[in-house]
Design a protein around this motif. Structure first.
Motif, short mmCIF file in Angstrom:
data_model
loop_
_atom_site.label_atom_id
_atom_site.label_comp_id
_atom_site.label_asym_id
_atom_site.label_seq_id
_atom_site.Cartn_x
_atom_site.Cartn_y
_atom_site.Cartn_z
N GLN A 1 0.82 -1.21 0.00
CA GLN A 1 0.00 0.00 0.00
C GLN A 1 0.86 1.26 0.00
N LEU A 2 1.96 1.23 0.75
CA LEU A 2 2.86 2.38 0.78
C LEU A 2 3.50 2.61 -0.59
N GLN A 3 3.81 1.53 -1.31
CA GLN A 3 4.38 1.70 -2.64
C GLN A 3 3.36 2.29 -3.61
N PRO B 1 -4.85 -2.26 -8.03
CA PRO B 1 -5.38 -3.27 -7.12
C PRO B 1 -6.71 -3.85 -7.60
N VAL B 2 -6.85 -5.13 -7.47
CA VAL B 2 -8.10 -5.80 -7.82
C VAL B 2 -8.57 -6.54 -6.58
N CYS B 3 -9.72 -6.16 -6.07
CA CYS B 3 -10.16 -6.68 -4.79
C CYS B 3 -11.36 -7.61 -4.96
N PRO B 4 -11.23 -8.88 -4.60
CA PRO B 4 -12.37 -9.80 -4.71
C PRO B 4 -13.48 -9.48 -3.74
N ASN B 5 -13.21 -8.63 -2.74
CA ASN B 5 -14.24 -8.27 -1.76
C ASN B 5 -15.02 -7.02 -2.17
N GLY B 6 -14.67 -6.43 -3.32
CA GLY B 6 -15.40 -5.27 -3.81
C GLY B 6 -15.04 -3.98 -3.10
N ALA C 1 7.53 -12.27 -4.01
CA ALA C 1 6.38 -13.12 -4.31
C ALA C 1 5.07 -12.36 -4.18
N TYR C 2 5.03 -11.34 -3.33
CA TYR C 2 3.82 -10.55 -3.12
C TYR C 2 3.65 -9.49 -4.21
N GLY C 3 4.66 -9.33 -5.05
CA GLY C 3 4.59 -8.33 -6.11
C GLY C 3 5.15 -6.98 -5.72
N ILE C 4 5.90 -6.91 -4.63
CA ILE C 4 6.52 -5.66 -4.18
C ILE C 4 7.81 -5.43 -4.94
N ASP C 5 8.01 -4.24 -5.44
CA ASP C 5 9.22 -3.90 -6.20
C ASP C 5 10.36 -3.63 -5.22
N VAL C 6 11.24 -4.61 -5.02
CA VAL C 6 12.33 -4.44 -4.05
C VAL C 6 13.34 -3.41 -4.52
N GLY C 7 13.34 -3.09 -5.81
CA GLY C 7 14.24 -2.07 -6.32
C GLY C 7 13.89 -0.67 -5.83
#
Length: 297
Positions: free
Chosen positions: A36-38, A91-96, A166-172
């Motif tokens: 979320q911070l990214q 972001p794509v949220c299955p909970n709407g 693995a979570y999709g966070i850009d470590v760069g």
């Protein structure tokens, strides 16, 4: 949620969150918070560099709501902006909660990305490359800085970075460091932080922890490579991940992992495997067990 959340006494602009990476729920919460911070970081960077593009009368319309901490199943689809940098993350949220109730579609986000990209391409075409570079550099100086540190040994360094990626966070786009609470702590030592910390690592009134955090914030940065290593065996051979019940599990002829600190083969591999299978848990006992495992060779 975070085990601890506080601001530094000497640096009140710094918010510190501590999560337990050995607890699945705590780790998931920490990864979600960083992600979320990214999202906010990228959004703020573009708005700081090109404020005229986000003017409500002529620029890019506001994006859909960012997923809240209540959504634990958010995934992100990455898009490249007109500059060719790692751009908006959708972001794509299955909970709407954050724009789409269908995890397989992007809904309002797809529409917003198309509009924003078209607007960026149109507006940035009127700005010189030199001015774009200058604006981005200036915006970067005031951008949100994200620091992620693992507290443990070299194994914790690897598992933390693997979880982030693995979570999709850009470590760069992160500043990464290590607090040496492990056994060998080669990664922390290579970065100049030493192989251990004095006392309990926290200190009276958290003074020692405050000191360690401040030292890392004031340190200089260097880029480190992360390699992906794939091992493929001949017929009849196999590779096993070292764990307590590894003897009862079948091996694989192909194994892929990240190489962050170092990579060992031969005798060092046998010594490390023997140590991992009999790790006592105490740092002093761990060192003794490692010495015993090495003495066998």
């Amino acid at each position: 949620m975070a085990l601890h959340s506080f601001r530094l006494r000497d640096r009140p602009d710094v918010q510190v969150q501590i999560y337990d990476v050995t607890d699945k729920e705590s780790l998931r919460d920490g990864l979600h918070y960083i992600h979320q911070l990214q999202l906010r970081q990228g959004d703020r960077l573009l708005k700081t560099a090109f404020p005229e593009l986000f003017d409500e009368h002529r620029g890019i319309r506001p994006s859909p709501s960012v997923c809240t901490a209540q959504c634990r199943h958010m995934r992100a689809e990455r898009r490249a902006d007109a500059l060719g940098h790692n751009g908006a993350q959708v972001p794509v949220c299955p909970n709407g909660i954050c724009g789409s109730s269908d995890a397989g579609s992007t809904g309002a986000w797809e529409e917003w990305i198309a509009d924003a990209t078209a607007q960026l391409q149109s507006e940035l075409g009127q700005i010189s490359d030199e001015d774009i570079t200058r604006r981005l550099e200036q915006a970067q100086d005031s951008a949100l800085k994200l620091h992620v540190w693992s507290a443990g040994g070299d194994g914790t360094v690897s598992s933390t970075l693997e979880a982030l990626m693995a979570y999709g966070i850009d470590v760069g786009r992160l500043y990464f460091s290590s607090i040496p609470f492990g056994t060998g702590n080669d990664f922390a030592d290579a970065l100049g932080w030493g192989r251990s910390v004095p006392g309990d690592g926290v200190g009276e009134s958290m003074k020692l922890l405050n000191k360690m955090i401040t030292e890392r914030l004031d340190g200089y940065t260097c880029k480190l490579d992360i390699y992906e290593v794939t091992i493929t065996t001949y017929d009849g051979g196999h590779v096993k991940h070292v764990e307590k019940d590894m003897a009862s599990k079948p091996g694989a002829q192909r194994y892929t992992c990240l190489m962050i600190d170092y990579f060992s083969l031969g005798v060092q591999g046998f010594v490390g495997s023997s140590f991992e299978l009999h790790r006592p848990g105490s740092r002093s006992l761990n060192i003794l067990m490692y010495t015993i495992a090495a003495a066998k060779w």
